[in-house]
Design a protein around this motif. Sequence first.
Motif, PDB file in Angstrom:
ATOM      1  N   THR A   1      41.381 -57.048 -14.538  1.00  0.00           N
ATOM      2  CA  THR A   1      42.270 -56.682 -13.431  1.00  0.00           C
ATOM      3  C   THR A   1      43.675 -56.385 -13.971  1.00  0.00           C
ATOM      4  O   THR A   1      43.999 -56.732 -15.110  1.00  0.00           O
ATOM      5  CB  THR A   1      42.399 -57.840 -12.428  1.00  0.00           C
ATOM      6  OG1 THR A   1      42.981 -58.949 -13.120  1.00  0.00           O
ATOM      7  CG2 THR A   1      41.056 -58.248 -11.862  1.00  0.00           C
TER       8      THR A   1
ATOM      9  N   ASN B   1      44.468 -50.312 -15.433  1.00  0.00           N
ATOM     10  CA  ASN B   1      43.116 -50.369 -14.859  1.00  0.00           C
ATOM     11  C   ASN B   1      42.108 -51.028 -15.810  1.00  0.00           C
ATOM     12  O   ASN B   1      40.906 -50.992 -15.582  1.00  0.00           O
ATOM     13  CB  ASN B   1      42.646 -48.967 -14.456  1.00  0.00           C
ATOM     14  CG  ASN B   1      42.631 -47.996 -15.639  1.00  0.00           C
ATOM     15  OD1 ASN B   1      42.823 -48.391 -16.779  1.00  0.00           O
ATOM     16  ND2 ASN B   1      42.404 -46.724 -15.349  1.00  0.00           N
TER      17      ASN B   1
ATOM     18  N   GLY C   1      37.021 -60.387 -12.975  1.00  0.00           N
ATOM     19  CA  GLY C   1      37.422 -59.023 -13.233  1.00  0.00           C
ATOM     20  C   GLY C   1      36.926 -58.135 -12.102  1.00  0.00           C
ATOM     21  O   GLY C   1      36.380 -58.635 -11.105  1.00  0.00           O
ATOM     22  N   VAL C   2      37.089 -56.852 -12.266  1.00  0.00           N
ATOM     23  CA  VAL C   2      36.728 -55.951 -11.167  1.00  0.00           C
ATOM     24  C   VAL C   2      35.280 -55.467 -11.223  1.00  0.00           C
ATOM     25  O   VAL C   2      34.766 -54.947 -10.243  1.00  0.00           O
ATOM     26  CB  VAL C   2      37.674 -54.728 -11.097  1.00  0.00           C
ATOM     27  CG1 VAL C   2      39.040 -55.141 -10.615  1.00  0.00           C
ATOM     28  CG2 VAL C   2      37.768 -54.015 -12.426  1.00  0.00           C
TER      29      VAL C   2
END
Length: 420
Positions: free
Chosen positions: A367, A385, A415-416
Amino acid sequence: MRDLSPTSSIFGTIPEAPPDAILGLNTQYRSDPSPNKVNLGVGAYRTADGQPYVLPVVRRVEQALADDPSTTHEYLPQDGLKEFCNLSASLILGAHSPAFADRRSVTVQALSGTGALRVGFTFVARFLSPQTAVYIPKPSWSNHKNVVVQSGLPPAKEYRYFDYGTGAVDINGMVEDLTAAPAGSIVVLHGCAHNPTGADPSHEQWERVLQVVQEGGLVPFFDNAYQGFASGSLEEDAWSVRRFVDAGIDMLVGQSYAKNMGLYGERVGALTVVSSEGGNNEAILSQLKAIIRAMYSNPPKHGAMVAAAILGHAGMFAEWEEELRKMADRIRDMRQKLRGALVKNGTPGNWDHIVNQIGMFSFTGLTAAQVELMKNKYHIYMTSNGRISMAGLTEDTVEYVADAMKDAVVSLKKGVIHNM
Ligand SMILES: Cc1ncc(COP(=O)(O)O)c(C=O)c1O
């Protein structure tokens, strides 16, 4: 009356532009005094020792050009070095492309990949419509948005591209969004090695994209900044573009020799306009030349001569391919090593996506907050990103980076990408 005192310059109120998402990182990195700093921001190849790399074949051609008394610094025409343009078009479209047989393509030299986009979008704004909608993948290379607007087009719209759940292409979302795009829209497609996700459509998925483009009357703009870097094969990495040309689509194709020949600062690239029918090449070329004439008059010569010499000589071309394979292999090796180090140090989550992604980058899934921690505490630089340039990693830094990632993931949680 205007105040002409020395303190009131007409330029005095111009606001400062925000730093560029990628190039701004370089500036921060350079001014960081830490001996441990690591630059994983900008997509430039580095050797196993972390040094910039001049391909030996490039060095030799440059030496030969310097020694050749017939080398001059005369202007090129607006559309650049003819031989380079022809060879470049063959490289991406294939030597036996139907676009050549039917005289359906026009190629001009461009200021690398960015310049190809800039001239191409200006051409679109002028000859399609200044209101043309442009669709770019979400996420995409951060400069796409800038180039679209600076070319006089409305702000780019985004189509779904990446599935954060699986770490792969969200093909259903992509097809759905492109189906909704109005006919005549430009759709920016990364020909291979999608930046920043490292996730490319499979051949079957490309077929679905082709179908939407055909049925919806969309106009692809293929951006090829990494031909040869995705698979290590120049041919395989051109598959998507060639498939669309074979299908008889009107389209634009940008190329860059920054990464694959290491000619970053020489600004060597090309823009090709492919028509579904031949017959209007002279007019298209004349308009591209008129755009270039007013923008920068004509492109630089040195890099185009180097690239043309390599592209046009079987022996040097083979040597270049070998070099490309080596660069792609080092990047793949770093993917394995980073994943290995994350597994070894027990970083929570699954890191398989690091080895499954292709191209120069890994979209780590970190993130923005985790990226900040990596920078502030460990002096490791990457885009917000969570994209890292794998070519910026070395044997010496990979464990340091993995340990910093562990700290970021443990202290700031998820995290994403969902499986992390
Ligand atoms: C997707 C993409 N397009 C275009 C470019 C343009 O690069 P250049 O102008 O250096 O060729 C890049 C460079 O990072 C890129 O990643």
